[in-house]
Design an enzyme around this catalytic site. Structure first.
Site, short mmCIF file in Angstrom:
data_model
loop_
_atom_site.label_atom_id
_atom_site.label_comp_id
_atom_site.label_asym_id
_atom_site.label_seq_id
_atom_site.Cartn_x
_atom_site.Cartn_y
_atom_site.Cartn_z
N ASP A 1 -25.11 -31.03 -2.81
CA ASP A 1 -24.42 -30.55 -1.62
C ASP A 1 -25.03 -31.22 -0.40
OD1 ASP A 1 -22.86 -28.89 0.19
OD2 ASP A 1 -24.72 -27.79 0.54
N ALA B 1 -15.98 -28.51 2.51
CA ALA B 1 -16.24 -28.37 1.07
C ALA B 1 -17.31 -27.33 0.79
CB ALA B 1 -16.65 -29.72 0.49
N ASP B 2 -18.37 -27.30 1.61
CA ASP B 2 -19.45 -26.35 1.38
C ASP B 2 -18.98 -24.92 1.58
OD1 ASP B 2 -19.04 -26.91 4.07
OD2 ASP B 2 -21.15 -26.69 4.62
#
Length: 255
Positions: free
Chosen positions: A6, A109-110
């Protein structure tokens, strides 16, 4: 084994999964200047410290990233050193979580991965508070839908801005002071940051929760969470590796 990465604006979190078990994890600074070869060298060194082999143990790679340059370097690393394409969280990636937003492509996205992991672990409705470069609040419905949230300036971002703007204000470590009434400049700044951000989190969570039909489960994550969570009144769980767990779920749903 599955390698999960991530890449945030400030920090990159790396995890290794053996089946469903997170067996190792690291947190490094994000640097968009690193090449694919430099990333491979760094990841390989970290894995070697854990008696793992970068070249032999990694059989899959899943990525969430909010830094496009880093995304491409990680893709290059996977193709060059693993000889397979990674699963990258992006519009069109299967997650199993409907996005009820005006523009679903705007969701980082996170944020989506965090929401997915929180719903899988704790159910809904839920709120994820991610302490990163920004402090993001992501709301999941009782049906497991991503329905929105809030974004506030991050803890470290705000403290660095304060030091940069105040000629006589030093850069200080974020830590709980001895007493709320600071006896010196450093303690005064730590008091303002610790209790100020805790109060911010509690108020925003209260406002978000008021728009939900039942009391939500509130989960905190992110690299700066540990310094603030203990002073928050509405955090139910602190899960520092929530994003990595969400990435594992995304990978499972795309292979």
């Amino acid at each position: 084994m599955l390698l999960a990465v991530d890449a945030g604006n400030s920090q990159t979190v790396i995890g290794v999964f053996n089946a469903d078990d997170l067996i190792e994890h690291w947190r490094i600074s994000t640097d968009a200047r690193r090449t694919a070869d430099e990333l491979a060298l760094m990841f390989g060194g970290l894995m070697q410290f854990a008696d793992l082999s970068f070249s032999r143990n990694v059989h899959a790679l899943v990525i969430s990233s909010v830094v496009p340059t880093v995304t491409e370097r990680l893709r290059e690393m996977s193709l060059r050193y693993f000889h397979f394409p990674p699963v990258i969280v992006a519009p069109g990636t299967r997650t199993g979580m409907p996005i009820k937003m005006d523009n679903p492509r705007e969701v980082g996205a996170d944020r989506l991965v965090n929401a997915l992991a929180a719903f899988e672990a704790y159910g809904g409705p839920g709120i994820v508070v991610d302490f990163g470069t920004a402090t993001s609040f992501d709301v999941v419905s009782v049906k497991g839908e991503f329905i929105g949230g809030a974004i506030a300036p991050g803890v470290q971002t705000s403290m660095e801005a304060l030091s940069a703007s105040g000629a006589q204000l030093p850069r200080v470590e974020l830590a709980t002071p001895r007493h709320p009434i600071g006896r010196n400049t450093v303690e005064a700044m730590q008091s303002g940051a610790t209790y100020g951000f805790a109060g911010q989190v509690d108020r925003i969570v209260e406002e978000l929760a008021a728009g939900l039909p039942t009391t939500p489960v509130v989960v905190a994550t992110g690299g700066l969470a540990a310094a603030v969570v203990s002073e928050c009144r509405h955090i139910d769980h602190h899960d520092p590796w929530l994003t990595l767990k969400g990435l594992r779920l995304v990978w499972q749903r795309n292979v």
